[in-house]
Design an enzyme around this catalytic site. Sequence first.
Site: not given
Ligand code: FUB
Length: 324
Positions: A15, A222
């Site tokens: 991320d 997301e």
């Molecule tokens: O790294 C945890 C979660 O996985 C993140 O918040 C999301 O965007 C996905 O990458």
Amino acid sequence: MKEPRYLVNHMYTADPSAHVYNGKIYIYPSHDIESGIPENDNGDHFNMQDYHVFSMDDVNGEVTDHGVVLDVKDIPWAGRQLWAPDAAYKNNKYYLYFPLKDKNDIFRIGVAVSDKPEGPFVPQKNPIKGSYSIDPAVLDDEDGNFYMYFGGLWGGQLQRYRNNKAIECGHEPDDNEPALHPLVATLTDDMLEFDEEPRNVVILDEHGEPLKAGDYDRRYFEGPWVHKYNGKYYFSYSTGNTHNICYAIGDNPYGPFTYAGLILTPVVGWTSHHSICEFKGKWYLFFHDAAPSSGKTWLRSIKVVELEYNEDGTIKTIEGGGDW
Ligand code: FUB
């Protein structure tokens, strides 16, 4: 730089939110660890405990690990799981924004503050009032306004809310209904709270209609990010269970944004999460994959590759190398 480059080899990172401060690239990623929690749709296996910050003088240069800059045990309201963070700079202070479950297992967004881009960061006593879900990304619109985008489905809990209120039973809309929206809100002058009720970020299809919940290849899941290019606002994001990073273009930070295409095809590993940043006149895509851990999706590694535009302002698609 035409070939992606892994940036960190001595630990797992994911991320990556990249920013240029004081002529250097700073990266604010998640710190993936093996905590032994079995994989499930809630993302319990992403059980991260702290953040590191990384910096480099150039995209090809040496990467410096600035060590632990914030630890879950130092956050007063913490329950568990430090997920994808972002950072912002204003008035000689640096702000680290992070999603974390509170003591009731509800994701909120927290803020921690430092005098330096590389931290360490001191957390506020409470999460941002009215915050929920995950994946904060902050746009500095360079006119004094800072916009926080956020939201993530499934383990990110976005399906538990409508109109900024928790609903009794979390669920996604039917396939033929409009998809759930990510949210955006301006930040207060001190950068510590929302300055307004979060608003829906609407992503339109080629007919000017909001993308449908069943449009899994294109609908928001997301990992939002917004950058500006030639006066337009580019809203990019992950489609989650179809593993794409795609983008939509708008005329202002609130949108609406019209779907414009794919930035990154699926990578190795379930999640795909990115940021986009300009450095010395070139544009770069920061992302992660799980190839170095042989596909363990909770043990990811951050990468960078150059991102190129076509003359009409669309982005050239980059191959992620996954086989979804
Ligand atoms: O790294 C945890 C979660 O996985 C993140 O918040 C999301 O965007 C996905 O990458």
